[in-house]
Enzyme design. Structure first.
Site, short mmCIF file in Angstrom:
data_model
loop_
_atom_site.label_atom_id
_atom_site.label_comp_id
_atom_site.label_asym_id
_atom_site.label_seq_id
_atom_site.Cartn_x
_atom_site.Cartn_y
_atom_site.Cartn_z
N ASN A 73 0.69 -1.22 0.08
CA ASN A 73 -0.06 0.08 -0.14
C ASN A 73 0.87 1.26 0.06
O ASN A 73 0.50 2.39 -0.72
CB ASN A 73 -1.03 0.04 1.29
CG ASN A 73 -2.07 -1.08 1.06
OD1 ASN A 73 -2.34 -1.42 0.16
ND2 ASN A 73 -2.77 -1.18 2.53
N HIS A 88 -16.88 1.98 -13.97
CA HIS A 88 -16.52 1.35 -12.45
C HIS A 88 -17.78 0.52 -12.20
O HIS A 88 -17.54 -0.36 -11.20
CB HIS A 88 -16.17 2.22 -11.37
CG HIS A 88 -15.50 1.91 -10.19
ND1 HIS A 88 -16.22 1.61 -8.87
CD2 HIS A 88 -14.18 1.02 -9.99
CE1 HIS A 88 -15.45 1.09 -8.01
NE2 HIS A 88 -14.55 0.93 -8.49
N HIS A 104 -15.46 -4.30 1.54
CA HIS A 104 -15.41 -3.61 0.31
C HIS A 104 -16.76 -3.10 -0.14
O HIS A 104 -16.71 -2.37 -0.81
CB HIS A 104 -14.66 -4.63 -0.73
CG HIS A 104 -14.26 -3.99 -1.84
ND1 HIS A 104 -15.08 -4.08 -3.25
CD2 HIS A 104 -13.43 -3.03 -2.46
CE1 HIS A 104 -14.77 -3.38 -4.31
NE2 HIS A 104 -13.76 -2.78 -3.73
N ARG A 146 -14.11 2.01 5.71
CA ARG A 146 -12.50 1.26 5.96
C ARG A 146 -11.54 2.14 5.71
O ARG A 146 -10.51 2.08 6.64
CB ARG A 146 -12.58 0.19 4.85
CG ARG A 146 -11.46 -0.44 5.02
CD ARG A 146 -11.34 -1.68 3.93
NE ARG A 146 -11.74 -1.29 2.72
CZ ARG A 146 -11.08 -0.98 1.55
NH1 ARG A 146 -9.54 -1.00 2.08
NH2 ARG A 146 -11.28 -0.62 0.60
N TYR A 196 -12.34 -10.32 -0.39
CA TYR A 196 -12.92 -8.91 -0.06
C TYR A 196 -14.42 -9.31 0.13
O TYR A 196 -14.79 -10.25 -0.37
CB TYR A 196 -12.90 -8.18 -1.40
CG TYR A 196 -11.68 -7.66 -1.88
CD1 TYR A 196 -10.57 -7.78 -1.38
CD2 TYR A 196 -11.74 -6.59 -2.82
CE1 TYR A 196 -9.39 -7.23 -1.62
CE2 TYR A 196 -10.68 -5.88 -3.32
CZ TYR A 196 -9.46 -6.35 -2.62
OH TYR A 196 -8.14 -5.57 -3.10
N ARG A 214 -6.20 1.19 -12.77
CA ARG A 214 -4.95 1.38 -12.32
C ARG A 214 -4.20 0.29 -11.83
O ARG A 214 -4.77 -0.65 -11.22
CB ARG A 214 -4.87 2.46 -11.26
CG ARG A 214 -3.50 2.81 -10.92
CD ARG A 214 -3.35 3.94 -9.83
NE ARG A 214 -3.71 5.11 -10.14
CZ ARG A 214 -4.64 6.11 -9.69
NH1 ARG A 214 -5.19 5.69 -8.61
NH2 ARG A 214 -5.15 7.04 -10.15
#
Length: 722
Positions: A61, A443, A600, A572, A476, A413
């Site tokens: 991350n 998306h 998620h 989150r 997730y 990405r």
């Protein structure tokens, strides 16, 4: 609460006026999130290798944060762009704050690694330093170096006759200062460690012993540089600007992205990580040669590239990992003999991943591909992974002669290259591949199947809060909603026409989409809660998402809280809303959940004049977080849950479990700090709850003859001072 009390909206304390007092900085909030991830690596409730996994995730991350977010701010600073963030900071001010906080976080990662490394050694997994390689290992390591490492390495002299080599993004290298034994002539050499080379070498036998590849290289450098003595050596690592910008006038999106991906590999150096022992003159050379005079420089005496520790997690030690968990296949589909369409036709179905298997989505698509009555399939693909059964199903459907359309998002990405690969494979099979808008990302996660039934067509739809990605679907938490509601079928068709043909989706019946009016719909729903309070009824909002950044929505939430609406947010990651501030956000509570699974799903509930949970509550699932990009620059959906069974499952089980969780929750304070929840006398772990209880997948009456899902009871919590 009485009617008079509900109508009281005037607060004695005045609300903060400055932007910095009203919003948290987005980048600092992200760093706070990654700190929570890192601190899970210190959680004694987790098995040791799972703690190491959390640490490696925090490292990965961290890299992405610099390659994208910090790179963007540095670009603005270089171009002298002085656009301020929502909290009022210039790019330069944000970078200064980031450097300080990121330095603390990096030091924290090294400290955590030192503790975990010691615990690993006690558990029989050792990571050996240069001085810890015993004589019993030297012969094997030397042979391994000669046969498996030496042939791959290419040392390069650093002198006027040899230009400094290109160091790829996230590439590690070792630089050597040498002296020739025959005449004491000094020479400097650089050895790039190929990114394809594993970071660790595992010694044979038990207990498990690992050595970093750079340690092996330094230990046997005499084989690479015969006739030279090593004066000093140091490892360094490079992070580059990895964001991709696409010009609006791009004529061919595919060619543009292929070119942009190549450029990204050579992006501007953003962060240069070096061993603490590096000589000052060597540091100066690297800064000059890498063009990194503006790069953020860090030196550490620890491990470079914390994300690479993920390799150690693969060690075969089930005793040091979470107990294996096998997702359940949705009961509703089994009740119909595996016929997805029959089950969906009978009643809407909600599937809760990863507790219920993503295989149901694959089964739905495979059935569509094989069914002779299916005439068309339309599918969005944002992230599909490297081994995608979804892709195979679409290819099979096209080869079977069905009309198949795939909206492949090239701008996902770090998945751009993989998506280009899938797009090519799909086109070869006869799938109509569409790339959507140049300046917006698609998306939304939507799939529709058109099937011939009784002389007419019926549309089956899948709306998901997560990607069509079989790997992430195992870790997730997301929701899959299956329906044959004709209204949603018509809406889905209009959404696809919007993306593929830019046909404005007029007259949507149930679904709201961005970038058209999703923000406005949310503002309207919040306004309705405000109106309920003004008329003496309860006002309540529960919302679960990954990030809350949009200032317009945040201000509306402040307004609602001040009006007396009780607001509970589960965010989150990044949260720019400042909760618990007198006169501004006293009625707003924010928590973040970090645990075995990555939360998620996006779920939003509005009380509709009743205390939550309520059978009359307005409930929605969505692909969108509450961020400007999701509202203004992405195609997203907001879907109302109207089926009573599904409504109660999502609100009374999924949302309540998230609010009840105490073992994995962090509460956000008004000063921006997060404090781990007190587990209390009756600790509750939402992940364990869903792993150990029956399926929630829309069985309805079937629960009466089986062990029911335990009912959750969320008592009205007293407000605590922030």
């Amino acid at each position: 609460m009485g009617k008079a009390a509900r109508k009281r909206v005037v607060k004695e304390a005045s609300a903060p006026a400055s932007a910095g007092d009203r919003y948290f900085n987005r980048e600092m909030s992200w760093l706070a999130f990654n700190r929570r991830v890192m601190e899970e690596a210190q959680n004694p409730a987790h098995p040791l290798l799972e703690r190491l996994r959390f640490l490696s995730i925090s490292g990965s991350n961290f890299d992405e944060f610099f390659m994208v977010r910090v790179a963007g701010l540095m670009g603005q600073q270089l171009q002298k762009v002085e656009v301020r963030s929502a909290d009022g900071l210039t790019p330069g001010q944000q970078l200064s704050a980031i450097v300080e906080e990121a330095g603390k976080l990096a030091d924290g990662q090294q400290a955590v690694w030192n503790h975990i490394r010691a615990d690993l050694a006690k558990a029989g997994i050792s990571v050996l330093g240069p001085d810890e390689i015993g004589e019993d290992a030297v012969d094997w390591l030397e042979r391994h170096f000669r046969e498996q490492i030496f042939p791959i390495l290419t040392p390069q002299a650093l002198d006027p006759a040899h230009p400094f080599p290109f160091i790829p993004n996230q590439g590690s290298s070792v630089v050597f200062d040498l002296v020739r034994q025959s005449d004491s002539e000094p020479i400097r050499e650089l050895v790039l460690l190929p990114t394809s080379m594993p970071r660790f070498v595992r010694l044979p036998g038990e207990p498990a012993r690992y050595v970093t590849v750079e340690t092996v290289l330094k230990r046997f450098s005499s084989l690479l540089f015969p006739g030279y003595d090593v004066l000093r050596s140091a490892t360094f690592r490079v992070l580059r600007d990895s964001d991709i910008e696409i010009e609006e006038e791009a004529e061919d999106l595919v060619l543009t992205f292929r070119s942009a991906i190549k450029r990204r590999r050579k992006g501007r150096v953003i962060r240069l990580e070096m061993e603490e022992s590096i000589a000052p003159e060597l540091e100066a050379v690297l800064l000059e040669e890498l063009g990194g005079s503006d790069a953020l420089l860090t030196e550490t005496g620890g491990f470079l590239g914390i994300g690479d520790l993920a390799m150690l997690v693969e060690e075969d030690r089930p005793d040091l990992k979470f107990s294996p968990y096998t997702p359940r296949f949705p009961e509703r589909i089994r009740e119909y003999g595996g016929d997805c369409f029959a089950a969906i036709r009978a009643k809407d179905i909600i599937v809760h991943h990863p507790y219920e298997s993503f295989d149901v989505v694959i089964a739905y698509l495979n059935q569509a591909a094989a069914d002779p009555d299916v005439v068309a399939i339309k599918q969005t693909l944002y992230r599909a992974g490297k081994q995608s059964a979804v892709i195979n199903a679409l290819i099979a459907a096209a080869e079977a002669g069905k009309s198949v359309t795939a909206v492949v998002e090239l701008k996902a990405r770090f998945d751009e290259e993989q998506n280009l690969y899938w797009a090519t494979a799909l086109e070869r099979a006869g799938v109509q591949v569409v790339y959507g808008f140049i300046d917006w990302k698609t998306h939304a996660k939507v799939s529709m199947v058109v099937r011939r039934e009784g002389g007419q067509f019926r549309t089956y739809c899948h709306f998901g809060t997560g990607n069509y990605h079989p790997v992430t679907a195992r870790i997730y938490t997301d929701l899959s909603f299956f329906t044959a509601d004709p209204r949603l079928g018509r809406d889905a068709a209009k959404i696809f026409n919007y993306v593929t043909g830019y046909v404005e989706p007029e007259g949507l019946e149930l679904v709201t989409i961005s970038p058209r009016n999703l923000r406005e719909e949310l503002l309207s729903l919040i306004d309705q809660e405000i109106e309920h309070v003004r008329n003496g009824r309860p006002g309540a909002i529960w919302a679960k998402m990954n990030a809350l950044v949009d200032p317009v929505v945040i201000e509306k939430l402040y307004e609602a809280g001040n009006a007396g609406v009780e607001i509970d947010l589960i965010v989150r990651g990044v949260c720019c809303l400042r909760p618990g501030v007198p006169g501004m956000s006293e009625n707003i509570r924010v928590k973040s959940i970090v645990g075995r699974f990555l939360e998620h799903s996006r779920i939003f509930a509005f009380g509709a004049g009743k205390d939550l949970p309520s059978t009359s509550a307005k409930l929605y699932v969505s692909s969108a977080d509450w961020m400007p990009r999701n509202f203004d620059r992405r195609v997203e959906f907001l879907l109302p849950i109207l089926n009573r069974t599904v409504h109660d499952q999502v609100l009374d089980q999924v949302m309540q479990a998230n609010l009840l969780d105490t073992e994995q929750s962090w509460m956000l304070r008004s000063d921006g700090s997060y404090v781990r929840s007190d587990a209390g006398e009756e600790p509750f772990n939402l992940h364990r709850y869903f792993m150990t209880n029956p399926s929630l997948s829309g069985r309805g009456a079937a629960l009466k003859t089986r062990k029911p899902v335990p009912k959750l009871s969320l008592k009205r919590r007293k407000k605590k001072p922030a």
